[in-house]
Design a protein around this motif. Structure first.
Motif, mmCIF file in Angstrom:
data_model
loop_
_atom_site.group_PDB
_atom_site.id
_atom_site.type_symbol
_atom_site.label_atom_id
_atom_site.label_comp_id
_atom_site.label_asym_id
_atom_site.label_seq_id
_atom_site.Cartn_x
_atom_site.Cartn_y
_atom_site.Cartn_z
ATOM 1 N N SER A 195 15.256 13.498 18.825
ATOM 2 C CA SER A 195 14.038 12.677 18.863
ATOM 3 C C SER A 195 12.910 13.466 19.491
ATOM 4 O O SER A 195 13.130 14.525 20.101
ATOM 5 C CB SER A 195 14.285 11.422 19.712
ATOM 6 O OG SER A 195 14.499 11.805 21.063
ATOM 7 N N GLY A 196 11.728 12.906 19.358
ATOM 8 C CA GLY A 196 10.559 13.514 19.978
ATOM 9 C C GLY A 196 10.646 13.483 21.492
ATOM 10 O O GLY A 196 10.276 14.449 22.169
ATOM 11 N N VAL B 86 10.259 16.755 24.007
ATOM 12 C CA VAL B 86 9.298 16.918 25.106
ATOM 13 C C VAL B 86 10.052 17.124 26.414
ATOM 14 O O VAL B 86 9.714 18.009 27.209
ATOM 15 C CB VAL B 86 8.354 15.697 25.207
ATOM 16 C CG1 VAL B 86 7.449 15.818 26.430
ATOM 17 C CG2 VAL B 86 7.519 15.547 23.940
ATOM 18 N N HIS C 13 3.890 10.910 24.961
ATOM 19 C CA HIS C 13 4.897 11.964 24.862
ATOM 20 C C HIS C 13 6.316 11.423 24.752
ATOM 21 O O HIS C 13 7.269 12.198 24.900
ATOM 22 C CB HIS C 13 4.786 12.909 26.060
ATOM 23 C CG HIS C 13 3.481 13.643 26.137
ATOM 24 N ND1 HIS C 13 3.055 14.514 25.142
ATOM 25 C CD2 HIS C 13 2.490 13.618 27.056
ATOM 26 C CE1 HIS C 13 1.861 15.004 25.472
ATOM 27 N NE2 HIS C 13 1.500 14.472 26.616
ATOM 28 N N GLY C 14 6.482 10.123 24.493
ATOM 29 C CA GLY C 14 7.831 9.580 24.360
ATOM 30 C C GLY C 14 8.191 8.692 25.543
ATOM 31 O O GLY C 14 7.393 8.500 26.450
ATOM 32 N N GLU D 7 -1.253 17.080 23.225
ATOM 33 C CA GLU D 7 -1.095 16.907 21.773
ATOM 34 C C GLU D 7 -2.329 17.539 21.126
ATOM 35 O O GLU D 7 -3.444 17.110 21.424
ATOM 36 C CB GLU D 7 -1.074 15.426 21.394
ATOM 37 C CG GLU D 7 0.040 14.594 21.952
ATOM 38 C CD GLU D 7 -0.344 13.102 21.982
ATOM 39 O OE1 GLU D 7 -0.221 12.440 20.943
ATOM 40 O OE2 GLU D 7 -0.785 12.630 23.042
ATOM 41 N N GLU E 76 -0.832 8.447 18.941
ATOM 42 C CA GLU E 76 -0.842 7.058 19.408
ATOM 43 C C GLU E 76 -2.182 6.721 20.066
ATOM 44 O O GLU E 76 -2.660 5.589 19.979
ATOM 45 C CB GLU E 76 0.284 6.824 20.424
ATOM 46 C CG GLU E 76 1.686 7.127 19.917
ATOM 47 C CD GLU E 76 2.076 6.335 18.697
ATOM 48 O OE1 GLU E 76 1.830 5.112 18.674
ATOM 49 O OE2 GLU E 76 2.623 6.933 17.756
ATOM 50 N N ASP F 154 2.551 19.265 22.262
ATOM 51 C CA ASP F 154 3.398 18.218 21.692
ATOM 52 C C ASP F 154 2.926 17.998 20.261
ATOM 53 O O ASP F 154 1.897 17.352 20.028
ATOM 54 C CB ASP F 154 3.282 16.936 22.526
ATOM 55 C CG ASP F 154 4.142 15.805 21.968
ATOM 56 O OD1 ASP F 154 4.647 15.934 20.831
ATOM 57 O OD2 ASP F 154 4.302 14.786 22.664
ATOM 58 N N VAL G 288 4.858 16.531 17.959
ATOM 59 C CA VAL G 288 5.845 15.614 17.387
ATOM 60 C C VAL G 288 5.247 14.820 16.220
ATOM 61 O O VAL G 288 5.899 14.626 15.197
ATOM 62 C CB VAL G 288 6.410 14.670 18.479
ATOM 63 C CG1 VAL G 288 7.225 13.545 17.854
ATOM 64 C CG2 VAL G 288 7.265 15.460 19.469
ATOM 65 N N LYS H 127 9.815 13.815 14.438
ATOM 66 C CA LYS H 127 9.290 13.009 13.344
ATOM 67 C C LYS H 127 9.445 13.687 11.973
ATOM 68 O O LYS H 127 10.531 13.682 11.418
ATOM 69 C CB LYS H 127 7.831 12.602 13.631
ATOM 70 C CG LYS H 127 7.742 11.592 14.795
ATOM 71 C CD LYS H 127 6.440 10.834 14.857
ATOM 72 C CE LYS H 127 6.518 9.670 15.836
ATOM 73 N NZ LYS H 127 5.926 9.883 17.142
HETATM 74 C C1 PLP Z 1 6.451 9.733 18.508
HETATM 75 C C2 PLP Z 1 6.021 10.711 19.522
HETATM 76 C C3 PLP Z 1 6.868 11.109 20.574
HETATM 77 C C4 PLP Z 1 8.219 10.483 20.807
HETATM 78 O O1 PLP Z 1 9.086 10.643 19.732
HETATM 79 P P1 PLP Z 1 10.399 9.714 19.622
HETATM 80 O O2 PLP Z 1 11.129 10.286 18.447
HETATM 81 O O3 PLP Z 1 9.934 8.317 19.426
HETATM 82 O O4 PLP Z 1 11.155 9.872 20.883
HETATM 83 C C5 PLP Z 1 6.431 12.106 21.424
HETATM 84 N N1 PLP Z 1 5.215 12.663 21.267
HETATM 85 C C6 PLP Z 1 4.380 12.301 20.288
HETATM 86 C C7 PLP Z 1 3.066 12.998 20.144
HETATM 87 C C8 PLP Z 1 4.736 11.298 19.386
HETATM 88 O O5 PLP Z 1 3.889 10.916 18.419
#
Ligand code: PLP
Length: 389
Positions: free
Chosen positions: A95-96, A100, A130-131, A181, A186, A214, A216, A243
């Protein structure tokens, strides 16, 4: 009475039965144009034949054996990521949030191994995401995510996003790294200015900090480059990815330069599932398409087209939408009307979208969309705006 599912989500009263390309279908046959990609995840659309085939083939062979043994697909995916990025090494997770988290551990270990265990603080941006692990919510720094979960993990300082002076002033003797990021997702689809990213690199070099991006949400093709920081011509030392790289299969990775990660020796970090054969088969298949001839150009082309059409829509509905922002196929409509209401009305008209911070309507279509999908989305947006007025 508490629901059988821990009530941390508030799902729409809508369930899907199958997906195909840019479309999702309910069991009773209703069809929706999916401009969410499961929050930036199904980067190649639903049921892409190449990744379905790769997963099916792997399902018949081997699901899991753990990192106690070599996993050839992992070696292959790591080498491809390394060959196509700044990185020298990759850690696989699911996972993201874990990607991180791994990066935060690499930062701390790096300075500790250099004899500077006092350097553990990471400067992060306000409005970041960041999750949801304990360290990640501390890095995100948003009260709505940390409230009730204290004590908050120590070691994260926050400065306004895209403000280089504020960032440089926050650097102190305990600072270990900068985490941002390159496009806040988000937080409201906010691309960092390129000179800001270059300034971060310069500050990191000047003060011996690690630069940690980041990506993700904005990485793996979403911006029209393999990784979005490439637009600014800078490279980080560490980068979190997830992702889109799994195309819908849980897969994350933390990439790092040799310099940043050299203290990560055997036993210093791990994951039971991370880099398992199923995830690796899918990740490699996603890269086959993404790094294939002309695919990134296709994303740029579609992103430009969608952006132009959205700008035009915003022009004609100034009382509802003030502007468009974003990069590649990561776009946001700056709304005057409540973004949540607009998202729900679009859903009634069979277009799935997302919201994001600062009253933005967020669009993350699959990277495989064609002009007909842009046309269809705009027709629904036009109709919905018309109905609203
Ligand atoms: C979605 C997201 C995360 C967390 O990822 P998960 O797979 O939900 O744990 C971390 N950083 C960013 C920038 C994200 O968009």
């Amino acid at each position: 009475m508490i629901s059988a599912i821990l009530p941390t989500y508030s799902p729409a009263d809508l369930a899907f039965d199958r997906g195909e390309g840019a479309y999702l279908f309910t069991a009773d046959g209703r069809r929706f144009l999916d401009f969410t990609s499961g929050i930036g995840v199904t980067s190649l659309g639903h049921a892409h034949p190449h990744i379905v085939k790769a997963l099916k083939e792997q399902v018949d062979k081997l699901w899991h054996c753990s990192n106690l043994y070599m996993i050839p697909g992992q070696q292959q995916l790591a080498e491809r990521l390394v060959a196509n990025s700044f990185a020298d090494t990759a850690f696989f997770c699911n996972s993201g949030a874990e990607a991180v988290e791994a990066g935060i551990k690499i930062v701390r270990r790096h300075h500790c191994a250099a004899g500077h265990d006092e350097r553990f603080r990471i400067i992060c941006a306000e409005n970041a995401f960041h999750g949801r692990t304990m360290a990640d919510i501390a890095a995100g720094g948003q009260e709505k995510h940390t409230r009730g979960f204290g004590p908050v993990v120590d070691g994260f300082d926050h400065v306004p996003f895209a403000n280089l002076n504020a960032l440089r002033s926050a650097i102190g003797p305990e600072t270990a790294a900068i985490l941002v990021e390159p496009v806040q997702g988000e937080g409201g689809i906010l691309p960092a200015p390129e000179d800001y990213l270059r300034g971060l690199r310069a500050a990191a070099d000047e003060f011996g900090l690690l630069l940690f991006f980041d990506e993700v949400q904005c990485g793996v093709g979403r911006s029209g480059r393999f990784f979005s920081h490439e637009w600014a011509g800078v490279t980080p030392d560490i980068m979190a990815v997830a992702k889109g790289i799994g195309g819908g299969f849980p897969l994350g990775a933390c990439l790092a330069s040799e310099k940043a990660a050299s203290a990560m020796d055997s036993g210093s970090h791990g994951s039971t599932y991370g880099g398992n054969p199923l995830a690796m088969a899918v990740g490699n298949a996603v890269l086959d398409i993404l790094l294939g001839d002309g695919f990134l150009d296709h994303i740029v082309h579609m992103g430009t087209l969608l952006r132009e059409r959205l700008d035009d829509l915003a022009q004609r509905h100034r009382k509802m939408i003030t502007g468009v922002r974003g990069l590649g196929l990561m776009l946001g409509l700056e709304c005057i009307i409540p973004n949540q209401d607009l998202m729900m009305r679009l859903r009634e008209n069979n277009l799935l979208t997302l919201t994001a911070g600062n009253n933005v309507l967020r669009l993350l279509p699959p990277l495989v969309i064609e002009e007909i999908h842009v046309d269809e989305a705009l027709a629904i947006l036009e109709k919905t705006c018309g109905e609203w007025e």
